[in-house]
Write an enzyme that holds these catalytic residues in place. Structure first.
Site, mmCIF file in Angstrom:
data_model
loop_
_atom_site.group_PDB
_atom_site.id
_atom_site.type_symbol
_atom_site.label_atom_id
_atom_site.label_comp_id
_atom_site.label_asym_id
_atom_site.label_seq_id
_atom_site.Cartn_x
_atom_site.Cartn_y
_atom_site.Cartn_z
ATOM 1 N N THR A 125 0.831 -1.203 0.000
ATOM 2 C CA THR A 125 0.000 0.000 0.000
ATOM 3 C C THR A 125 0.866 1.255 0.000
ATOM 4 O O THR A 125 1.998 1.241 0.507
ATOM 5 C CB THR A 125 -0.891 0.003 1.269
ATOM 6 O OG1 THR A 125 -1.478 1.292 1.425
ATOM 7 C CG2 THR A 125 -0.112 -0.310 2.539
ATOM 8 N N ASP A 126 0.303 2.353 -0.503
ATOM 9 C CA ASP A 126 1.037 3.627 -0.459
ATOM 10 C C ASP A 126 1.164 4.149 0.974
ATOM 11 O O ASP A 126 1.959 5.049 1.246
ATOM 12 C CB ASP A 126 0.373 4.674 -1.369
ATOM 13 C CG ASP A 126 -1.054 5.028 -0.977
ATOM 14 O OD1 ASP A 126 -1.603 4.414 -0.030
ATOM 15 O OD2 ASP A 126 -1.631 5.929 -1.626
ATOM 16 N N GLU A 127 0.375 3.566 1.905
ATOM 17 C CA GLU A 127 0.448 4.053 3.296
ATOM 18 C C GLU A 127 1.813 3.790 3.920
ATOM 19 O O GLU A 127 2.140 4.371 4.949
ATOM 20 C CB GLU A 127 -0.645 3.408 4.159
ATOM 21 C CG GLU A 127 -2.018 3.832 3.731
ATOM 22 C CD GLU A 127 -3.085 3.667 4.803
ATOM 23 O OE1 GLU A 127 -2.753 3.543 5.987
ATOM 24 O OE2 GLU A 127 -4.264 3.681 4.424
ATOM 25 N N TYR A 153 -1.583 -0.395 11.257
ATOM 26 C CA TYR A 153 -1.805 -1.043 9.952
ATOM 27 C C TYR A 153 -0.644 -0.767 9.003
ATOM 28 O O TYR A 153 -0.044 -1.691 8.448
ATOM 29 C CB TYR A 153 -3.129 -0.550 9.329
ATOM 30 C CG TYR A 153 -3.211 -0.830 7.839
ATOM 31 C CD1 TYR A 153 -3.361 -2.139 7.373
ATOM 32 C CD2 TYR A 153 -3.101 0.198 6.898
ATOM 33 C CE1 TYR A 153 -3.412 -2.405 6.001
ATOM 34 C CE2 TYR A 153 -3.142 -0.063 5.539
ATOM 35 C CZ TYR A 153 -3.305 -1.363 5.095
ATOM 36 O OH TYR A 153 -3.342 -1.632 3.746
ATOM 37 N N LYS A 157 2.242 -3.293 7.335
ATOM 38 C CA LYS A 157 2.445 -3.479 5.886
ATOM 39 C C LYS A 157 3.891 -3.143 5.507
ATOM 40 O O LYS A 157 4.497 -3.816 4.676
ATOM 41 C CB LYS A 157 1.464 -2.613 5.081
ATOM 42 C CG LYS A 157 0.014 -3.001 5.210
ATOM 43 C CD LYS A 157 -0.311 -4.373 4.635
ATOM 44 C CE LYS A 157 -0.294 -4.416 3.127
ATOM 45 N NZ LYS A 157 -0.765 -5.748 2.621
HETATM 46 P P1 NAD Z 1 -10.222 -6.659 2.722
HETATM 47 O O1 NAD Z 1 -10.153 -6.367 4.166
HETATM 48 O O2 NAD Z 1 -11.445 -6.291 1.943
HETATM 49 O O3 NAD Z 1 -9.988 -8.224 2.481
HETATM 50 C C1 NAD Z 1 -8.996 -8.948 3.140
HETATM 51 C C2 NAD Z 1 -9.245 -10.432 2.901
HETATM 52 O O4 NAD Z 1 -8.200 -11.163 3.541
HETATM 53 C C3 NAD Z 1 -10.563 -10.952 3.470
HETATM 54 O O5 NAD Z 1 -11.208 -11.812 2.548
HETATM 55 C C4 NAD Z 1 -10.134 -11.714 4.713
HETATM 56 O O6 NAD Z 1 -11.010 -12.784 5.044
HETATM 57 C C5 NAD Z 1 -8.774 -12.219 4.290
HETATM 58 N N1 NAD Z 1 -7.895 -12.481 5.438
HETATM 59 C C6 NAD Z 1 -7.659 -11.685 6.509
HETATM 60 N N2 NAD Z 1 -6.812 -12.284 7.357
HETATM 61 C C7 NAD Z 1 -6.474 -13.469 6.793
HETATM 62 C C8 NAD Z 1 -5.629 -14.529 7.180
HETATM 63 N N3 NAD Z 1 -4.944 -14.492 8.344
HETATM 64 N N4 NAD Z 1 -5.489 -15.588 6.355
HETATM 65 C C9 NAD Z 1 -6.181 -15.644 5.196
HETATM 66 N N5 NAD Z 1 -7.036 -14.683 4.779
HETATM 67 C C10 NAD Z 1 -7.159 -13.606 5.584
HETATM 68 O O7 NAD Z 1 -8.934 -5.995 2.096
HETATM 69 P P2 NAD Z 1 -8.727 -5.244 0.700
HETATM 70 O O8 NAD Z 1 -9.156 -3.841 0.835
HETATM 71 O O9 NAD Z 1 -9.255 -6.089 -0.381
HETATM 72 O O10 NAD Z 1 -7.127 -5.227 0.630
HETATM 73 C C11 NAD Z 1 -6.431 -6.324 0.060
HETATM 74 C C12 NAD Z 1 -4.944 -6.044 0.139
HETATM 75 O O11 NAD Z 1 -4.655 -4.855 -0.598
HETATM 76 C C13 NAD Z 1 -4.419 -5.798 1.543
HETATM 77 O O12 NAD Z 1 -3.165 -6.412 1.648
HETATM 78 C C14 NAD Z 1 -4.299 -4.300 1.655
HETATM 79 O O13 NAD Z 1 -3.257 -3.951 2.527
HETATM 80 C C15 NAD Z 1 -3.948 -3.931 0.228
HETATM 81 N N6 NAD Z 1 -4.379 -2.597 -0.218
HETATM 82 C C16 NAD Z 1 -5.668 -2.196 -0.069
HETATM 83 C C17 NAD Z 1 -6.062 -0.964 -0.581
HETATM 84 C C18 NAD Z 1 -7.486 -0.479 -0.466
HETATM 85 O O14 NAD Z 1 -7.769 0.671 -0.796
HETATM 86 N N7 NAD Z 1 -8.436 -1.291 -0.036
HETATM 87 C C19 NAD Z 1 -5.131 -0.139 -1.235
HETATM 88 C C20 NAD Z 1 -3.803 -0.581 -1.343
HETATM 89 C C21 NAD Z 1 -3.448 -1.815 -0.854
HETATM 90 O O1 DAU Z 2 -4.013 4.140 0.594
HETATM 91 C C1 DAU Z 2 -4.287 2.782 0.607
HETATM 92 C C2 DAU Z 2 -5.087 2.412 1.829
HETATM 93 O O2 DAU Z 2 -6.393 2.945 1.646
HETATM 94 C C3 DAU Z 2 -5.138 0.916 2.071
HETATM 95 O O3 DAU Z 2 -3.852 0.456 2.357
HETATM 96 C C4 DAU Z 2 -6.090 0.567 3.208
HETATM 97 O O4 DAU Z 2 -6.219 -0.844 3.315
HETATM 98 C C5 DAU Z 2 -7.441 1.169 2.916
HETATM 99 O O5 DAU Z 2 -8.326 0.922 3.996
HETATM 100 C C6 DAU Z 2 -7.319 2.672 2.677
HETATM 101 O O6 DAU Z 2 -6.933 3.357 3.892
HETATM 102 P P1 DAU Z 2 -7.598 4.768 4.315
HETATM 103 O O7 DAU Z 2 -7.429 4.925 5.760
HETATM 104 O O8 DAU Z 2 -7.149 5.845 3.433
HETATM 105 O O9 DAU Z 2 -9.138 4.423 3.925
HETATM 106 P P2 DAU Z 2 -10.533 4.715 4.669
HETATM 107 O O10 DAU Z 2 -11.604 4.364 3.696
HETATM 108 O O11 DAU Z 2 -10.592 4.106 6.002
HETATM 109 O O12 DAU Z 2 -10.502 6.291 4.835
HETATM 110 C C7 DAU Z 2 -10.359 7.149 3.738
HETATM 111 C C8 DAU Z 2 -10.362 8.581 4.263
HETATM 112 O O13 DAU Z 2 -11.661 8.898 4.762
HETATM 113 C C9 DAU Z 2 -9.410 8.807 5.413
HETATM 114 O O14 DAU Z 2 -8.862 10.114 5.308
HETATM 115 C C10 DAU Z 2 -10.290 8.723 6.654
HETATM 116 C C11 DAU Z 2 -11.624 9.260 6.157
HETATM 117 N N1 DAU Z 2 -12.838 8.674 6.782
HETATM 118 C C12 DAU Z 2 -12.960 7.331 6.810
HETATM 119 C C13 DAU Z 2 -14.069 6.739 7.371
HETATM 120 C C14 DAU Z 2 -14.213 5.226 7.416
HETATM 121 C C15 DAU Z 2 -13.817 9.506 7.276
HETATM 122 O O15 DAU Z 2 -13.721 10.747 7.226
HETATM 123 N N2 DAU Z 2 -14.923 8.918 7.830
HETATM 124 C C16 DAU Z 2 -15.087 7.577 7.926
HETATM 125 O O16 DAU Z 2 -16.119 7.109 8.475
#
Ligand code: NAD
Ligand code: DAU
Length: 339
Positions: A125-127, A153, A157
């Site tokens: 992730t970019d985080e 988190y 990562k």
């Molecule tokens: P998500 O939370 O929607 O899904 C995670 C999945 O992993 C779920 O199906 C869960 O059951 C499974 N899981 C969790 N713990 C596990 C374990 N111990 N063993 C096997 N399976 C397990 O997550 P997402 O948003 O789809 O993110 C997927 C990946 O992409 C993550 O690694 C996250 O860090 C990365 N990522 C997410 C975003 C985003 O915006 N959502 C952006 C950049 C990177």
């Molecule tokens: O940048 C990549 C990341 O993006 C991934 O690595 C993470 O898995 C993914 O969850 C996401 O992280 P963020 O923290 O950026 O996403 P989130 O949707 O939780 O929040 C997006 C922005 O919105 C953040 O600035 C917090 C704000 N927010 C979020 C929630 C849930 C609110 O203002 N209100 C809310 O209720």
């Protein structure tokens, strides 16, 4: 070609499973997922009958289970999406993030090494780069930006990324890493900003905006992310990191107001709530490396992607309604109840 996709019952992993089965009709996909609160078999219902798809319930940090799976399946590649992914939950319970995101990644790589897997791809992730100041719109994350994390988190990562790079250097494990910005699109769990705001707006509930709503995220339509990972695992260079995202920056308030406008709901639903501790200010990706080396750029503009996403949530109400009526209510009360 056989690929183990971990976390395939989650948001991005689920989209990736659909994308790969559709694009490569001779590939076998084996999904390993623990089905935590974020995993959802309804996301995979369309592919469960596909003979090229197998689902295994299991935890990536369970060494015996993972080694047995690799021994039986002999995968060519592994793409690791499995993770605890929500920043707010990592503030409540950091330990689980260390177990899955770090230990789990290590177990998968040990199995890759033992069974001669030809590519381990880590979905990062970019985080891991921390955040950028709001008043320096000239600054972007490149692959050289130092790791500098803010939440349990993102620290978990970043730790996993360092472990992946260590396995490359020490054991010559053929790895790649991608660091993507915020995704949105179908099957996004409604704890995250965009699906949470869509669900609350449709239910005429308050939309909880953290702080002043001026934090910026660089939004990427999930299919663009799947396409980038597909390119990296087939054409990317071993040992390399690729940033994914770019050119779709919005403040949270802009995102929330766009959703309200699209749904014909009033801005008065917005409720400013206490800020997230350690809240990252701005994420912004410089995608030049993946563009120059692999020809990838995001294709879906935010204004189009958000319309597609809202339509998906309108057309698939049972998918998310089922989630928000379950244990999610306890989570919601805990995070937002006294905010
Ligand atoms: P998500 O939370 O929607 O899904 C995670 C999945 O992993 C779920 O199906 C869960 O059951 C499974 N899981 C969790 N713990 C596990 C374990 N111990 N063993 C096997 N399976 C397990 O997550 P997402 O948003 O789809 O993110 C997927 C990946 O992409 C993550 O690694 C996250 O860090 C990365 N990522 C997410 C975003 C985003 O915006 N959502 C952006 C950049 C990177
Ligand atoms: O940048 C990549 C990341 O993006 C991934 O690595 C993470 O898995 C993914 O969850 C996401 O992280 P963020 O923290 O950026 O996403 P989130 O949707 O939780 O929040 C997006 C922005 O919105 C953040 O600035 C917090 C704000 N927010 C979020 C929630 C849930 C609110 O203002 N209100 C809310 O209720």
């Amino acid at each position: 070609m056989k690929i183990i996709v971990t976390g395939g019952a989650g948001f991005i992993g689920g989209n990736f499973v659909h994308y790969m089965l559709q694009k490569y009709q001779d590939y076998k996909i084996v999904c390993l997922d623990a089905l935590t609160y974020a995993g959802n078999m309804e996301t995979l219902v369309d592919v469960m009958g596909n003979l090229n798809f197998t689902f295994i319930k299991g935890d990536i940090s369970n060494r015996d289970l993972v080694f047995e799976l690799f021994k039986n399946e002999k995968p060519d590649m592994v793409v690791n999406f499995a993770a605890e992914s929500h920043v707010d939950r990592s503030i409540e319970d950091p330990g689980l993030f260390l177990q899955t995101n770090i230990i789990g990644t290590g177990v998968l790589m040990d199995a890759c090494e033992k069974y001669g897997v030809k590519r381990f791809h880590q979905v990062s992730t970019d985080e891991v780069y921390g955040d950028l100041p709001l008043d320096r719109i000239d600054l972007f994350f490149t692959e050289q930006t130092p790791l500098h994390t803010s939440s349990p988190y993102s620290a978990s990562k970043a730790s996993a990324d360092l472990l992946v790079q260590a396995y490359y250097r020490t054991f010559h494990l053929p790895v790649t890493i991608s660091r993507c910005s915020n995704n949105y699109g179908p099957y996004h769990f409604p704890e995250k900003l965009i699906p949470l705001m869509i669900a609350n707006a449709l239910n005429d509930k308050p939309l909880p905006v953290y702080g002043n709503g001026e934090n910026v995220r660089d939004w990427l339509y999930v299919e663009d992310h799947c396409c980038a990972i597909d390119l990296i695992i087939h054409k990317g260079s071993v040992g390399e990191v690729y940033n994914i995202g770019g050119h779709n920056e919005r403040t949270n308030l802009q995102v929330v107001k766009t959703i309200l406008k699209e749904l014909g709901k009033p801005d008065s639903l917005i409720q400013y709530v206490a800020d997230r501790p350690g809240h990252d200010r701005r994420y912004a990706i410089d995608p030049r490396k993946i563009y120059n080396e692999l020809g990838w750029l995001p294709e879906t503009k935010f204004d189009d992607g958000i319309k597609l996403t809202i339509k998906w949530y309108l057309d698939n109400k049972p998918w998310w309604d089922h989630i928000i009526k379950g244990d999610y209510q306890d989570y919601y009360n805990k995070i937002y109840g006294n905010r």
